[in-house]
Design a protein around this motif. Structure first.
Motif, short mmCIF file in Angstrom:
data_model
loop_
_atom_site.label_atom_id
_atom_site.label_comp_id
_atom_site.label_asym_id
_atom_site.label_seq_id
_atom_site.Cartn_x
_atom_site.Cartn_y
_atom_site.Cartn_z
N UNK A 23 134.59 78.78 58.73
CA UNK A 23 133.54 79.74 58.39
C UNK A 23 134.18 80.82 57.56
N UNK A 24 133.58 81.14 56.44
CA UNK A 24 134.05 82.20 55.56
C UNK A 24 132.95 83.24 55.45
N UNK A 25 133.34 84.50 55.59
CA UNK A 25 132.40 85.61 55.42
C UNK A 25 133.00 86.56 54.39
N UNK A 26 132.15 87.03 53.49
CA UNK A 26 132.61 87.95 52.45
C UNK A 26 131.64 89.12 52.32
N UNK A 27 132.21 90.25 51.95
CA UNK A 27 131.41 91.41 51.55
C UNK A 27 131.36 91.38 50.03
N UNK A 28 130.16 91.37 49.49
CA UNK A 28 129.98 91.22 48.05
C UNK A 28 129.56 92.53 47.40
N UNK A 29 130.03 92.73 46.18
CA UNK A 29 129.58 93.86 45.39
C UNK A 29 128.19 93.59 44.85
N UNK A 30 127.58 94.58 44.24
CA UNK A 30 126.22 94.43 43.73
C UNK A 30 126.11 93.34 42.66
N UNK A 31 127.24 93.01 42.01
CA UNK A 31 127.24 91.95 41.00
C UNK A 31 127.63 90.59 41.57
#
Length: 111
Positions: A17-25
């Motif tokens: 399982x991979x979780x990421x915090x993404x920027x607005x782009x």
């Protein structure tokens, strides 16, 4: 660095399982993963881009990974670290030092 295409089968099979915090782009700013095995997992690969540090994103990703793992039957979660500063971050999230580390053997090769 692996592409999403190369790890998609491992994710789809439930081995990662991979979780990421993404920027607005849509740019990943912080990321982490875990590999569950028999109700136990190690959270790893926690990191944030240098430009995204000191905003709590890595801590948020770690917390999201813990919550996801717990929601999917993982009872024991551990982390490894090489630097004391990382240990202090994990301690703020509720982790505590252990005397020994469990190494999971006889598991299928995963990427």
């Amino acid at each position: 660095m692996r592409s999403l295409t190369s790890v998609r089968p491992t994710i789809s099979a439930g081995h990662k399982t991979i979780i990421a915090a993404l920027g607005s782009d849509g740019t990943p700013l912080a990321v982490g993963h875990y590999h569950p095995a028999h109700g136990t997992t190690e959270i790893g690969g926690i990191g944030a881009l240098p430009t995204a540090r000191r905003r709590g994103l890595a801590a948020a990703v770690t917390t999201a990974l813990v919550n996801h793992a717990r929601d999917h039957g993982v009872n024991t979660i551990f982390l490894a670290y090489a630097e004391d500063v990382v240990a202090r971050i994990y301690a703020r999230l509720g982790f505590r030092p252990a005397d020994s580390t469990l190494l999971i053997a006889n598991q299928p090769a995963r990427s």
